[in-house]
Design a protein around this motif. Structure first.
Motif, mmCIF file in Angstrom:
data_model
loop_
_atom_site.group_PDB
_atom_site.id
_atom_site.type_symbol
_atom_site.label_atom_id
_atom_site.label_comp_id
_atom_site.label_asym_id
_atom_site.label_seq_id
_atom_site.Cartn_x
_atom_site.Cartn_y
_atom_site.Cartn_z
ATOM 1 N N LEU A 183 0.963 -1.352 0.055
ATOM 2 C CA LEU A 183 0.022 -0.051 0.171
ATOM 3 C C LEU A 183 0.702 1.241 0.074
ATOM 4 N N SER A 184 0.642 2.134 -0.932
ATOM 5 C CA SER A 184 1.516 3.324 -0.887
ATOM 6 C C SER A 184 0.590 4.353 -0.242
ATOM 7 N N ASN A 185 1.418 5.064 0.817
ATOM 8 C CA ASN A 185 0.677 6.242 1.657
ATOM 9 C C ASN A 185 0.940 7.728 0.861
ATOM 10 N N PHE A 186 2.029 7.442 -0.195
ATOM 11 C CA PHE A 186 2.247 8.784 -0.926
ATOM 12 C C PHE A 186 1.392 9.087 -1.610
ATOM 13 N N SER A 187 0.268 8.288 -2.305
ATOM 14 C CA SER A 187 -0.487 9.013 -3.326
ATOM 15 C C SER A 187 -2.083 8.522 -2.967
ATOM 16 N N GLY A 188 -2.303 8.934 -1.660
ATOM 17 C CA GLY A 188 -3.406 8.640 -1.250
ATOM 18 C C GLY A 188 -4.055 7.296 -0.790
ATOM 19 N N GLN A 189 -3.171 6.635 -0.380
ATOM 20 C CA GLN A 189 -3.269 4.987 0.031
ATOM 21 C C GLN A 189 -3.911 4.202 -0.977
ATOM 22 N N LYS A 190 -3.055 4.044 -2.067
ATOM 23 C CA LYS A 190 -3.417 3.023 -3.175
ATOM 24 C C LYS A 190 -2.621 1.814 -3.220
ATOM 25 N N ILE A 191 -3.354 0.765 -3.440
ATOM 26 C CA ILE A 191 -2.782 -0.460 -3.710
ATOM 27 C C ILE A 191 -1.693 -0.577 -4.532
ATOM 28 N N ILE A 192 -0.651 -1.385 -4.373
ATOM 29 C CA ILE A 192 0.572 -1.291 -5.275
ATOM 30 C C ILE A 192 0.379 -2.815 -6.229
ATOM 31 N N SER A 193 0.487 -3.702 -5.496
ATOM 32 C CA SER A 193 0.510 -5.084 -5.688
ATOM 33 C C SER A 193 0.162 -6.046 -4.632
ATOM 34 N N HIS A 194 -0.104 -7.373 -4.725
ATOM 35 C CA HIS A 194 0.012 -8.158 -3.806
ATOM 36 C C HIS A 194 1.372 -8.563 -3.394
ATOM 37 N N ALA A 195 1.703 -8.671 -2.294
ATOM 38 C CA ALA A 195 3.182 -8.482 -1.777
ATOM 39 C C ALA A 195 3.565 -10.082 -2.177
ATOM 40 N N LEU A 196 3.003 -11.036 -2.294
ATOM 41 C CA LEU A 196 3.442 -12.379 -2.648
ATOM 42 C C LEU A 196 3.700 -12.405 -4.266
ATOM 43 N N THR A 197 3.234 -11.500 -5.019
ATOM 44 C CA THR A 197 3.395 -11.683 -6.341
ATOM 45 C C THR A 197 4.437 -10.772 -7.122
ATOM 46 N N THR A 198 4.821 -9.986 -6.208
ATOM 47 C CA THR A 198 5.823 -8.970 -6.599
ATOM 48 C C THR A 198 7.411 -9.629 -7.018
ATOM 49 N N SER A 199 8.057 -9.089 -7.661
ATOM 50 C CA SER A 199 9.581 -9.830 -8.000
ATOM 51 C C SER A 199 10.476 -9.350 -6.895
ATOM 52 N N ASP A 200 11.394 -10.103 -6.725
ATOM 53 C CA ASP A 200 12.334 -9.811 -5.391
ATOM 54 C C ASP A 200 12.869 -8.375 -5.760
ATOM 55 N N ASP A 201 13.230 -7.952 -6.758
ATOM 56 C CA ASP A 201 13.672 -6.596 -7.126
ATOM 57 C C ASP A 201 12.587 -5.486 -6.678
ATOM 58 N N LEU A 202 11.499 -5.597 -7.210
ATOM 59 C CA LEU A 202 10.283 -4.935 -6.647
ATOM 60 C C LEU A 202 10.130 -4.985 -5.292
ATOM 61 N N PHE A 203 10.262 -5.858 -4.702
ATOM 62 C CA PHE A 203 9.954 -6.105 -3.222
ATOM 63 C C PHE A 203 10.883 -5.264 -2.444
ATOM 64 N N ARG A 204 12.471 -5.646 -3.095
ATOM 65 C CA ARG A 204 13.470 -4.583 -2.097
ATOM 66 C C ARG A 204 13.172 -3.484 -2.302
ATOM 67 N N LYS A 205 12.692 -2.841 -3.642
ATOM 68 C CA LYS A 205 12.526 -1.529 -3.730
ATOM 69 C C LYS A 205 11.516 -0.754 -2.860
ATOM 70 N N LEU A 206 10.272 -1.690 -2.773
ATOM 71 C CA LEU A 206 9.330 -1.083 -2.039
ATOM 72 C C LEU A 206 9.621 -1.121 -0.605
ATOM 73 N N LEU A 207 10.483 -2.016 -0.101
ATOM 74 C CA LEU A 207 10.837 -2.224 1.028
ATOM 75 C C LEU A 207 11.617 -0.965 1.618
ATOM 76 N N SER A 208 12.345 -0.388 0.775
ATOM 77 C CA SER A 208 13.310 0.813 0.852
ATOM 78 C C SER A 208 12.349 2.263 0.906
ATOM 79 N N GLU A 209 11.378 2.127 0.562
ATOM 80 C CA GLU A 209 10.298 3.274 0.317
ATOM 81 C C GLU A 209 9.730 3.549 1.570
#
Length: 196
Positions: free
Chosen positions: A113-139
């Motif tokens: 869930l992105s809190n930056f753009s008004g609480q929008k869903i980005i993706s299901h956490a279990l279906t994201t790639s490892d790279d995207l997972f790491r990127k989102l983790l750092s946001e």
């Protein structure tokens, strides 16, 4: 402390995993962190099968059901590598996200869930790639929320292509259940007509 905050605190651990020898044993918590799945999910895998191989030490004179469990890092790596996927639908099938009932759609699932753009869903956490997972983790403005698929599809999404996957799953389940109910009703009607 949220799951994301905890993972951010342990970000250095990710680097250490590459330096640990393959025959090193990891406890359940570290195995969970390495695989990116919950401790409860690992316990379900041990109970139901399908998870990584593990080592269970028997404690002498103990009848306790929960004995000490460890994993070899090489077994975790092999299990993880056997679960590589090509797209999000394949990932849904591999991760057990193929739904067959309304109950499955109502169970809580981890969604980014992105809190930056008004609480929008980005993706299901279990279906994201490892790279995207790491990127989102750092946001700093991104978190994981545990909500049902039903709740998720009625929230705002950042990407319509991500949402359409879950919309299609939701509609397919509803249609399949409708067809199954119609077939059952027809069977009862036919039994009445035939006098069975």
């Amino acid at each position: 402390m949220s799951v994301v905050e905890t993972l951010r605190e342990f970000s250095e651990v990710w680097k250490l995993f590459s330096e640990i020898p393959d025959d090193a044993t990891l406890n359940v918590e570290l195995a969970s962190l390495y695989l990116g799945i919950s401790v409860k999910s690992l316990a379900r895998y041990r109970q139901n099968g399908g998870g990584p191989a593990y080592i269970q030490y028997q404690v002498e004179n103990s009848k306790a059901r929960n004995q000490r469990v460890n994993y070899l890092l090489k077994d975790l790596r092999a299990w993880r590598d056997n679960h590589k996927v090509q797209n999000t639908m394949h990932a849904a099938q591999i991760r057990g996200l193929t739904f067959t009932s309304l109950t499955d759609l109502c169970e809580p699932h981890p969604f980014w869930l992105s809190n930056f753009s008004g609480q929008k869903i980005i993706s299901h956490a279990l279906t994201t790639s490892d790279d995207l997972f790491r990127k989102l983790l750092s946001e700093p403005n991104v978190d994981i929320v545990w909500i049902s698929v039903e709740q998720a599809i009625f929230k705002e999404w950042e990407n319509k292509n991500e949402r359409i996957i879950w919309h299609n799953i939701f509609i397919t389940i509803l249609n399949n259940l409708s067809y199954a109910s119609e077939a059952a009703q027809e069977r009862y009607t036919m039994n009445d007509v035939l006098g069975n």
